[in-house]
Design a protein around this motif. Sequence first.
Motif, mmCIF file in Angstrom:
data_model
loop_
_atom_site.group_PDB
_atom_site.id
_atom_site.type_symbol
_atom_site.label_atom_id
_atom_site.label_comp_id
_atom_site.label_asym_id
_atom_site.label_seq_id
_atom_site.Cartn_x
_atom_site.Cartn_y
_atom_site.Cartn_z
ATOM 1 N N VAL B 448 28.828 -9.293 -107.839
ATOM 2 C CA VAL B 448 28.118 -7.561 -108.409
ATOM 3 C C VAL B 448 26.719 -8.421 -109.078
ATOM 4 O O VAL B 448 25.571 -8.523 -108.488
ATOM 5 C CB VAL B 448 28.446 -7.034 -109.456
ATOM 6 C CG1 VAL B 448 28.242 -6.383 -110.424
ATOM 7 C CG2 VAL B 448 29.909 -6.923 -109.297
ATOM 8 N N ALA B 449 27.056 -10.162 -109.806
ATOM 9 C CA ALA B 449 25.342 -11.086 -109.664
ATOM 10 C C ALA B 449 24.754 -11.303 -108.487
ATOM 11 O O ALA B 449 23.410 -11.336 -109.205
ATOM 12 C CB ALA B 449 26.230 -12.329 -110.578
ATOM 13 N N THR B 450 25.276 -11.477 -107.445
ATOM 14 C CA THR B 450 24.371 -11.589 -106.806
ATOM 15 C C THR B 450 24.119 -10.471 -105.424
ATOM 16 O O THR B 450 23.113 -10.787 -104.729
ATOM 17 C CB THR B 450 25.267 -12.372 -105.493
ATOM 18 O OG1 THR B 450 26.464 -13.570 -106.212
ATOM 19 C CG2 THR B 450 24.378 -13.063 -104.430
ATOM 20 N N PHE B 451 24.499 -9.461 -105.236
ATOM 21 C CA PHE B 451 24.966 -8.363 -104.577
ATOM 22 C C PHE B 451 23.955 -7.149 -105.000
ATOM 23 O O PHE B 451 23.621 -6.771 -103.924
ATOM 24 C CB PHE B 451 25.529 -8.401 -103.309
ATOM 25 C CG PHE B 451 25.547 -8.996 -102.566
ATOM 26 C CD1 PHE B 451 25.707 -8.842 -101.094
ATOM 27 C CD2 PHE B 451 26.885 -10.343 -102.804
ATOM 28 C CE1 PHE B 451 25.503 -10.510 -100.579
ATOM 29 C CE2 PHE B 451 27.713 -11.144 -102.404
ATOM 30 C CZ PHE B 451 26.851 -11.787 -100.874
ATOM 31 N N ALA B 452 24.155 -7.141 -106.787
ATOM 32 C CA ALA B 452 23.714 -5.954 -106.954
ATOM 33 C C ALA B 452 22.025 -6.050 -107.039
ATOM 34 O O ALA B 452 21.793 -6.800 -106.904
ATOM 35 C CB ALA B 452 24.366 -5.549 -108.789
ATOM 36 N N GLY B 453 21.096 -4.915 -107.162
ATOM 37 C CA GLY B 453 20.015 -4.905 -107.955
ATOM 38 C C GLY B 453 20.113 -4.878 -109.372
ATOM 39 O O GLY B 453 20.759 -5.242 -110.086
ATOM 40 N N ALA B 464 18.578 -7.963 -98.038
ATOM 41 C CA ALA B 464 19.197 -8.583 -97.332
ATOM 42 C C ALA B 464 18.428 -9.848 -98.546
ATOM 43 O O ALA B 464 17.064 -9.834 -97.916
ATOM 44 C CB ALA B 464 19.191 -9.074 -95.939
#
Lengths: 428, 558
Positions: B448-453, B464
């Motif tokens: 979540v920390a890496t892929f969420a806005g 990406a």
Amino acid sequence: MLCRYDCGSPEHQITRRSLLAGLAGGAMGTFGISRFAVPAVAEELKSAQKRVLIIFLAGGSSQLETWDPKPNTDTGGPFRAIPTSVPGVHISELLPYSAKQMHRMAIVRGINTAEDDHGQGAYIMETGRRPDNVTRFPALGSVMSKFVGPADSPLPGYIHIQPGGAGYNKQDSAFLGPKFASVSLGDGNPPPNVVRPESLTESADRMRNMLRQRANERFAARRRTAETEAYSYSYEQALQLMERREVFDVSKESPQDLERYGTHDFGRHCLLARRLLENGVTCVKVTHSNYDTHWENFDFHIEQLGEFDRPFASLIGDLADRGLLDSTLVVVMAEFGRTPRINAGLGRDHWSRAWSVALAGCGIQHGAVVGKTNPNGTQVTDREVHGGHLFHTYFRALGLDSKQKYHVGGQPVPVADQTVGPIEELLA
Amino acid sequence: MPDRFWISSCAGAPPSLACSLVLLFSWSTAAQEPNRPLHELIDEHVSAPWKTNGTTPAALADDAEFLRRIYLDLTGSVPSTAEARTFLDQPAPDQRTALIDKLLASPEFARHMSRVFDVTLMERRPDKHVPANEWREFLRIAFAEKKPWDQLVREILSSDGADPKTRAAAKFFLDRDAEPTVLTKDLTRMFLGMNYQCAQCHDHPLVSDYAQEHYYGIYAFVSRSYLFTDKKNKNLVSLAEKADGDVKFKSVFDKTKTEHATGPRILAGPPIAEPKFDKGQEYAVAPADGVKPVPKFSRRAQLASLLAVPTNTPFNRNIANRLWAHMMGRGLVQPLDLDNSDNPPSHPELIELLASQFVAMKYDVRALLRELALSQTYQRASWLPETAGELPPERFAVALIKPLSPEQLAWSMMQATGVTDSACAALADKCTEQTLHDRLAGNVNEFVATFAGAPGEPDVRFQASLDQALFLSNGGLVRGWLVPGTGNLADRLVKLFNAEQFDAVADELYFSVLTRRATPDECAEIAEYLKPRAADRAVAIQELIWALLTSSEFRFNH
């Protein structure tokens, strides 16, 4: 659809570029590009790319001890004003090296941001908007990494060098999305996951990426979209960044430069900023802490500015000597200034009604001083501006239309506060 | 239907059959054939324009494509290797319908819906007053117990957070600090499918339907509410409400600066009737130091019974459109929160049909998702013959590619690499959806920390970024999942490699990671890749797994 707005369309270029890379040579072709592209980048930089350098004096530096001294007044404090390389322009004697760079700089002395809270003041200065609870706006570094960042750079667009932990800050990019988030280099260490783990050899990494690309080519043969292309390309960028991880390593700079910039954090951070800008990072922010001088304002400013002055001036001079200053917008800002009134603890408190920002470089009128405060610095008497004016000015200085709009979820959102405009006198 | 009737007959009443039926039969011709299943009507609406605009749709998806897609959409993860093998190797008659029903009844469905609606309604804001796990649990139980959507929304809008039993539902209000501008924006976006933010200071400049007085009509329901902190327990923050405070506004475009006023109202509906009290008689519990006031008439209490009811068409259209977008990858109204006459739906009759049918289904989320999943529109392939050219996405003639959410990506990677199966084996007879979730949920945070806005921004746009690629390439979490360990994918593949069963390696790898059989070309590629790697078998196997985990085919739902 990735990008529907008039933004220089980096995503479109990515797609085209990665398509070409994919078609032309597959995996090995892409590895080749990263090796040969490095020297070419530096050349191209000088000609085309624009960059932004933000020096953030956290806590709120005193305008009276920096860019707008008021010696021999009830508010002026103990320091003198000294002449600079621009005839008639004086700044505090605490900034002797910066004074010699004044012909490359400009000062805005009429700032009134009307906000004395640290967080809110920083927000105003970083986004050009007043906080409104409802919409969070992206910070200058994220905005410019979107508007002037090269489409296919393997380097992060917005790097923040500060004391403390490293990581990614998505608040900075707000609705622009994670791609334009800032990357913090805590104490100048590389960003997380840039160094390949020891258990993974370079050849194993190359092999597995070749397999990944082959799988992607098979998938894309039937379902090619801008999103799949951008996803695939992000790994190529990651590999290139891993190869270029030395751009984060300031110890590769010469001992003379390390000495000249100073061995303290801010000195090394300024040198790292130079290194990153030279290597093609679009926006670099260096935070210098801490100027929140409610007590002993004068001693603290001797100490803080003693760290700030020489590396900052060296950085301006070096960027100029290397032909990079004309394409690099430099802004020295804080969340606000400090009270003209000196309090009982010889401190100065928060003061947003009349303070200063210094600029230099790309699109800025050299030697300009815009705006005035009254004799003891308690109010703006000429050309009062706030964060909104400055934001328009940054856009224009970088050759961008400051009246353009983002399209956020289908709604138009002006890039800068549309009730005000740029500070034209400041623009070259 | 006169406005007064609208307000007096249905307002405040529970969803009534009479209202639903009126809506159901007044909209489209297709709806007048009640015996035909909705999924057939959906396909009819979607395909109707194709004859005139020359669209050749994609073929129906094969079983493998369908299997992966339906698992991701209804449970939030790819299926296990065993499930994939059973479905693809031993097809049963009508197995797609049976699978849809099985997944809709599964505990994983309720869990997935709780994540989807948490992200939709809270947009990953950091916790303020109600912990996210309590709120998600409230949502999960609601979906597990088949709580109708209108009832769920009424609970969210009604709870003041004071009663521990219903406190979690108050997160929507409490974590927005009961700030009326924030609430008005998000109430209109999330429950009415209309972003009224631009109408705060003036009528919307581009959307003629969005008037400033509509904005302040919603605003008036919540503007008297504020956060009240319990004196004894500072952590107990709940909603309180004043008995006074009228909403006045003027347009910044209006040079005469004329001041307008409005009482609470739902968009163009009439202001609600409000009882008048004598001065000093407005409160059931009068405000005093440390005492939470209770007005005799609560404006906020009216909101739920006027907003989340069958007569409120925008409420119905919004949820129908959001569930459609969840399955199909794009709304009939797109963006999802810009429903207005200047931005017409791609299929105006279909959105009305879905909205009215959803009311007739008594807001049963499963029932509508089931019909969507059964449609050919949902079950199309995600690719077109090369001769077909590009098709605009709003024709829904080919399945759209959807990026996996951070949660879908994390749970799918755990499923594919065998982390999930290993955890279940370790739990032995205690392995349930709940225990498995509790054991593995911590792994999702980094994704979540890496892929969420950014927090507070909708999760709708795919980007990406470099740090994502670096996280999956070099991060310790995913690398740990690739190391052979009892029964996990790497372990199984190394054993097959040791036995030199290269086709079996390809088969097991593709079933586990991509939920399909390997093609002959892919089998050959793997055999060719592995044969020279006898010296570092485990390393070679990890390369193979990583390459497929990071492939576009895995990253997207297709």
